[in-house]
Design a protein around this motif. Structure first.
Motif, mmCIF file in Angstrom:
data_model
loop_
_atom_site.group_PDB
_atom_site.id
_atom_site.type_symbol
_atom_site.label_atom_id
_atom_site.label_comp_id
_atom_site.label_asym_id
_atom_site.label_seq_id
_atom_site.Cartn_x
_atom_site.Cartn_y
_atom_site.Cartn_z
ATOM 1 N N LEU A 1 20.316 59.656 46.571
ATOM 2 C CA LEU A 1 18.921 60.061 46.537
ATOM 3 C C LEU A 1 18.023 58.864 46.236
ATOM 4 O O LEU A 1 18.287 58.096 45.320
ATOM 5 N N ARG A 2 16.971 58.700 47.035
ATOM 6 C CA ARG A 2 16.010 57.620 46.791
ATOM 7 C C ARG A 2 14.727 58.217 46.251
ATOM 8 O O ARG A 2 14.468 59.395 46.416
ATOM 9 N N ASP A 3 13.907 57.357 45.676
ATOM 10 C CA ASP A 3 12.610 57.847 45.233
ATOM 11 C C ASP A 3 11.819 58.328 46.447
ATOM 12 O O ASP A 3 12.047 57.893 47.566
ATOM 13 N N TRP A 4 10.902 59.221 46.168
ATOM 14 C CA TRP A 4 10.179 59.920 47.221
ATOM 15 C C TRP A 4 8.906 59.135 47.565
ATOM 16 O O TRP A 4 7.992 59.068 46.746
ATOM 17 N N GLY A 5 8.903 58.546 48.747
ATOM 18 C CA GLY A 5 7.720 57.822 49.198
ATOM 19 C C GLY A 5 6.652 58.795 49.655
ATOM 20 O O GLY A 5 6.860 59.536 50.597
ATOM 21 N N VAL A 6 5.512 58.814 48.959
ATOM 22 C CA VAL A 6 4.493 59.814 49.274
ATOM 23 C C VAL A 6 3.248 59.218 49.941
ATOM 24 O O VAL A 6 2.336 59.944 50.294
ATOM 25 N N SER A 7 3.207 57.906 50.105
ATOM 26 C CA SER A 7 2.048 57.289 50.752
ATOM 27 C C SER A 7 2.063 57.522 52.245
ATOM 28 O O SER A 7 3.086 57.351 52.894
ATOM 29 N N ARG A 8 0.922 57.881 52.777
ATOM 30 C CA ARG A 8 0.791 57.963 54.231
ATOM 31 C C ARG A 8 -0.461 57.188 54.616
ATOM 32 O O ARG A 8 -1.515 57.409 54.032
ATOM 33 N N GLN A 9 -0.342 56.314 55.590
ATOM 34 C CA GLN A 9 -1.496 55.534 56.019
ATOM 35 C C GLN A 9 -2.220 56.348 57.089
ATOM 36 O O GLN A 9 -2.331 55.964 58.245
ATOM 37 N N ARG A 10 -2.675 57.520 56.665
ATOM 38 C CA ARG A 10 -3.224 58.521 57.586
ATOM 39 C C ARG A 10 -4.520 59.058 57.030
ATOM 40 O O ARG A 10 -4.760 59.000 55.819
ATOM 41 N N TYR A 11 -5.287 59.653 57.909
ATOM 42 C CA TYR A 11 -6.562 60.231 57.484
ATOM 43 C C TYR A 11 -6.402 61.658 56.943
ATOM 44 O O TYR A 11 -6.829 61.970 55.842
ATOM 45 N N TRP A 12 -5.780 62.528 57.734
ATOM 46 C CA TRP A 12 -5.832 63.956 57.438
ATOM 47 C C TRP A 12 -4.800 64.355 56.378
ATOM 48 O O TRP A 12 -3.723 64.872 56.697
ATOM 49 N N GLY A 13 -5.138 64.054 55.138
ATOM 50 C CA GLY A 13 -4.254 64.373 54.030
ATOM 51 C C GLY A 13 -5.033 64.313 52.723
ATOM 52 O O GLY A 13 -6.249 64.064 52.723
ATOM 53 N N VAL A 14 -4.331 64.523 51.621
ATOM 54 C CA VAL A 14 -4.989 64.489 50.314
ATOM 55 C C VAL A 14 -5.172 63.034 49.884
ATOM 56 O O VAL A 14 -4.200 62.305 49.762
ATOM 57 N N PRO A 15 -6.414 62.597 49.618
ATOM 58 C CA PRO A 15 -6.602 61.222 49.142
ATOM 59 C C PRO A 15 -5.904 61.029 47.802
ATOM 60 O O PRO A 15 -5.981 61.900 46.936
ATOM 61 N N ILE A 16 -5.216 59.910 47.665
ATOM 62 C CA ILE A 16 -4.539 59.623 46.396
ATOM 63 C C ILE A 16 -5.603 59.207 45.381
ATOM 64 O O ILE A 16 -6.329 58.239 45.604
#
Length: 986
Positions: free
Chosen positions: A593-608
């Motif tokens: 199991l690896r850590d969960w990468g949650v970054s998306r270089q996308r527009y339509w999502g929840v801003p971090i």
RNA sequence: GCCGCGGUGGCGGAAUUGGCAGACGCGAUGGACUCAAAAUCCAUUGGCCGCAAGGUCGUGUGGGUUCAACUCCCACCCGCGGCACCA
């Protein structure tokens, strides 16, 4: 309205030949609408239910038990397809059943509204992703309502609503403050031609979905969640869950726990050490080289000592550029480069061993470095052979002969021996020796004589025992086999060290055997597959048999240590701890199991919700400023540098630091949509709360989810992520349960009529709207339940013929209304009670198909009666109500003139005394074969049954003149008469 | 390669968990109704042999356990899904 006459149409336009399916469905429309008009009925009752809100789940109802039925939140792709119907209507049947059982059922629905398709539509067709999504939701909501499912619409949520994602951000910040969220350079999929980051879904077999160029890996600073901190909990807590075992097993494999040791290897002429992770410390005496992954961070430290630095750097650069395709290629050959000028010291042997950099070692697992043991690891062996590295056996396969175990009081006598697997020059056959005085079939076997090598011994033995003399190849297997047994003829315990050879014959030329030899045995050719049937000792070791067959001469099992100085003769399993201690290593556990990468270089999502400040670093957005709303932008393409399109919204990006009020910038990545769906089931319990993500009391009332149904594709990702999220919230004191889902079920798949997965390109997509229009929602719902059991193994082709049969069934129910008379009498009590029992039990265990079957049987029986009582009809309707809610409601209220909804009725009780018949048919078997059946009282004694059976003519025929050896009676079912076998004709 | 799931009539599937294999539905064949068709209703429908009564074979393949195996055990073949150099 015009009737739809396909014959007329086809005559007029023969080129527009209509499909057989449409004809079939259309057949039901002609002249039938006055009879069972599903359109009118379904519209009418849907409106009635929604006005009366009969499916609204009360938050607290003291008299009833709460029951939370959850279906995976759908993505608003634009259209409800047959898969949605299946996914929602079968759980709806379950929810309705639970409700009729008197439970306070919550069956919520919502939309997982962020995600890539909206953005792709925006980029490809110039649409606004928000508008695209919300239009889809509107359209799909209407479609969903047409299903007649008992959703509580008041609890609807949309994950793209700021009122929802405000809490997604809030929770993320809580994880951040607990050090569970961190930024790190991570590899992302990079399309060198589009100059953009790609999501995994956009990478199709190693290529960019859009431009088809090969996808590379690129390091980008990205947000990760420390799911690995919870690996052990996620694994252990599975044991307590009442989930199907295969789902748990796939989670266990995904987590991939393995226990081993971390051992440090000293670098000679240097103070530094390189730690390796191994699960086999017992093989350390056989570690003949070290391998580092290309990304290993210590390699640059040695650049002055390494004499071939240029070559090493070139290799590292190359492997970075390797595409997904190259990395996963079928016959990828192992490559690597030696780090010349430095050596490692094997801490067990104290010998110097070479160090390599090779990309068959992964940087993300263990320590990114391994000790290579080519004799006992397939990958290491492959590499060692290619680069001519020493192969040293340290584990001997070992077994004790069960038939002749060593005797405690006897003397031990070691003996060296050889065995030969002799291969036929052309055929896939081997030599087997058949011994004349002993019952054994063996390989060529013999002892090694004084002063003789193993190789010399095997050649001598093969010549003596078989006479073959021309050998193409004599290959020693990598290992020696140890076996212990009691040798009777010598009265000693043997400790045999057997070396196995593969001897390939050049031709079949053969010397004549000596008389002495040919008296003892014969030489026989048998298929190679008979190897496991060949006696001793190879056949006792399945891994070796498999290796010989596959020509992979490596042994990775357990055995006895050899060539390991003071550890010799220890069992490998026992040696592990001692060797770890001996070399100063530590026990260690690692996970896949690896850590969960949650970054998306996308527009339509929840801003971090993080602000980057030059002075203060990563600063969380204060609660009062949440939600960080997604700004409206025009250009949704990611930037060339791999940054999110949000980076283009400069006004939005630049903010004051909440801490120091200095110049700062917003984080521009958005969150993976799996984050949105990691907690949506909590929001359903209190969807409109403005102060908290959900009221604690309400969560306690509903959580954990009692029944969660979804697709098998989410077994590892979504299910694991949301379990992690729940555990993190638990540790933050925000929720009361450590696990979110009490029970999980996977649905199957509805295939196209041709048996393939439905896809537009195959043209086998079934449009549910059209079928609902033609046949009605009740028919579709009932058909989908009838098609097979609701579980992950079901893959059911949609059958237009099949659905027609279900429509016929509902029409028969409709027709029964004409025969209904007042009264309570039930004609067939047993069928009546059995049906109630079976339908209930089957729904409970999600075997909707057999529940419908039972209803059909009952309906067919009623249809044969001249009149049916109100009691019979009402019971049928209640049992059918979860499947066909509209039809049954119409019959209930419009025909039977009831004043309230059938869906608020109680599930009927059956009389357990009336489910068994007095008279049952008993099968009479003779020697296990059914020869007759007879009617008898179920309660009758065995004696009586036996007597009755024997008097049957059909039975007499079989038993005359034969002796009855035994009679077995299974009460009410079977009587088996066992005769002595017929005397053979002499 | 590893892990998981599965293999029963022409088709979807059933079988109380070791006790009459093929429930229910579809399709097919024959019949009734009809000028005709559709719809509906009735009958038959696992293969083979037989006029029939009946017999025989039969749950992916081969072996085993048992009075009795779709069901349990061993080995293998095929299909589907997931993972894939995890030391």
């Amino acid at each position: 309205m015009q009737n739809y006459n396909h014959q007329k149409i086809e005559k007029k336009w023969p080129h527009k030949k209509l499909s057989a399916d449409r004809q079939k469905e259309a057949g039901f429309l002609r002249g039938k609408q006055k009879e069972y008009d599903h359109k009118v009925i379904e519209r009418k009752w849907r409106r009635y239910w929604e006005n009366k809100k009969i499916y609204k789940a009360a938050d607290k109802n003291r008299s009833k038990q709460n029951f939370y039925t959850l279906v995976e939140i759908p993505y608003p792709s634009g259209n409800l397809h047959v898969g949605h119907w299946y996914a929602f209507s079968v759980p709806d049947i379950f929810a309705r059943y639970k409700r009729m059982w008197g439970m306070n059922v919550m069956f919520p629905i919502g939309f997982d509204a962020f995600g890539l398709p909206a953005e792709n539509a925006a980029i490809k067709r110039g649409l606004n992703p928000k508008k695209w999504t919300y239009d889809n939701i509107k359209y799909m909501e209407n479609q969903l309502r047409s299903m007649g499912a008992s959703f509580d619409w008041d609890r609807k949520i949309i994950t793209a609503d700021p009122e929802y994602y405000r809490w997604t951000q809030w929770m993320f910040l809580h994880l951040f403050k607990k050090n569970l969220a961190y930024q790190k350079e991570t590899q992302a999929n990079w399309c060198p031609s589009c100059k953009t980051v790609l999501a995994n879904e956009q990478v199709v077999s190693g290529r960019c979905e859009r431009c088809d160029s090969e996808v590379e890996k690129k390091n980008i600073l990205q947000w990760n969640l420390k799911i690995t901190d919870y690996a052990e909990q996620l694994l252990n807590d599975l044991d307590e869950l009442q989930w199907p075992e295969p789902i748990k097993e796939s989670q266990r494999n995904w987590i991939g726990k393995s226990e081993g040791a971390e051992i440090k290897f000293q670098i000679s002429n240097s103070k530094s050490q390189i730690p390796v992770f191994t699960t086999r410390p017992d093989t350390i005496f056989g570690a003949t080289y070290l391998v580092l992954s290309p990304e290993h961070e210590k390699i640059p430290n040695y650049n002055h000592q390494i004499t071939n630095w240029d070559e090493v750097i070139r290799y590292i650069e190359q492997s970075k550029k390797k595409t997904e395709i190259e990395r996963t290629a079928e016959n990828r050959e192992k490559t690597g480069v030696e780090l010349k000028g430095i050596k490692a010291i094997n801490p067990a042997t104290k010998e110097e061993i070479p160090i390599f950099v090779a990309d068959y070692v992964l940087s993300g697992y263990g320590t990114g470095a391994i000790m290579a043991v080519p004799a006992h690891d397939e990958r290491d062996l492959e590499f060692a052979k290619k680069y001519n590295l020493p192969i040293k056996q340290v584990i001997a396969p070992f077994f004790i002969d069960k038939d002749n175990p060593p005797k405690e009081e006897k003397k031990w006598s070691p003996r060296k021996a050889v065995q030969a697997v002799i291969k036929h020059p052309e055929k896939d056959e081997i030599v087997q020796i058949h011994w004349k005085k002993m019952p054994w079939k063996t390989l060529v076997i013999g002892g090694v004589e004084e002063g003789e090598s193993f190789e010399e011994a095997v050649i001598r033995e093969v010549r003596e025992e078989t006479g073959f003399k021309n050998f193409r190849k004599v290959e020693k297997l990598g290992w020696e086999i140890r076996s212990q047994f009691y040798a009777e003829h010598k009265d000693i315990n043997r400790d045999a060290h057997v070396q196995v050879f593969i001897v390939e014959l050049e031709d079949l030329e053969q010397d004549k055997l000596s008389e002495e030899e040919s008296e003892k045995h014969t030489v026989n050719w048998v298929p190679t597959s008979d190897l496991e049937k060949t006696f001793w000792p190879i056949s006792e070791l399945p891994e070796i048999v498999a290796n010989i067959k596959n020509r992979k001469y490596v042994f990775s099992g357990n055995g006895k240590l050899i060539n390991s100085s003071e550890f010799n003769d220890l069992d490998s399993e026992k040696a592990k701890d001692e060797i770890i201690k001996f070399v100063g290593g530590t026990k260690k556990t690692t996970y896949k199991l690896r850590d969960w990468g949650v970054s998306r270089q996308r527009y339509w999502g929840v801003p971090i919700p993080i602000i980057h400040c030059e002075k203060c670093g990563q600063v969380p957005v204060p609660d009062k400023d949440l939600p960080v709303k997604l700004p409206e932008i025009k250009d949704y393409l990611p930037r060339n540098d791999g940054k999110s399109p949000l980076a283009k919204a400069e006004k939005w990006v630049s903010v004051k630091c909440p801490n120091c009020k200095g110049k700062a910038e917003r984080e521009t990545d958005t969150l993976d949509t799996f984050v949105d769906s990691s907690w949506y089931f909590l929001r359903y319990t209190d969807p409109k709360n403005k102060k908290e993500f959900a009221d604690k009391k309400k969560m306690e009332d509903w959580m954990p989810v009692d029944f969660y149904s979804g697709g098998a594709e989410h077994n590892t990702m979504h299910l694991l992520y949301s379990r992690f999220w729940q555990k993190a919230l638990y540790d933050l004191g925000l929720v009361k349960d450590k696990e979110p889902y009490k029970m999980r079920m996977n649905r199957g798949l509805i295939l196209g009529p041709d048996g393939n997965k439905m896809s537009k390109s195959k043209g086998n997509v079934v449009d549910p709207d059209e079928i609902v229009r033609n046949l009605g929602a009740d028919t579709v719902r009932t058909y989908l339940s009838f098609i097979g059991p609701f579980n992950e193994t079901g893959h059911y082709p949609w059958s237009t013929d099949g659905i027609v049969g279900v429509r016929r069934f509902l029409e028969r129910v409709w027709k029964l209304r004409e025969k209904v008379t007042e009264g309570e009498n039930v004609k067939d009590e047993i069928l009546f009670n059995r049906t109630i029992k079976k339908v209930g039990e089957d729904i409970q265990s999600l075997k909707m198909n057999t529940a419908v079957s039972a209803l059909m049987i009952f309906t067919n029986a009623l249809a044969k009666q001249n009149t049916i009582s109100k009691k019979e009809f009402e019971t049928l309707l209640i049992l059918l109500a979860p499947f066909a809610p509209h039809l049954t409601e119409e019959l209930w209220q419009a025909v039977l003139k009831k004043k309230s909804s059938i869906h608020q009725e109680k599930w009927p009780k059956f009389n357990p005394k009336k489910i068994g018949r007095n008279m049952t048919t008993i099968a009479i078997q003779i020697n296990g074969k059914v020869r007759a059946v007879m009617e008898a009282e179920g309660q009758e004694s065995e004696e009586k049954i036996k007597e009755m059976a024997l008097s049957q003519e059909a039975v007499q025929k079989w038993i005359v003149g034969k002796e009855i050896k035994k009679v077995i009676y299974v009460k009410g079912k079977v009587l088996n008469i066992v005769l002595t076998p017929a005397p053979t004709f002499a």
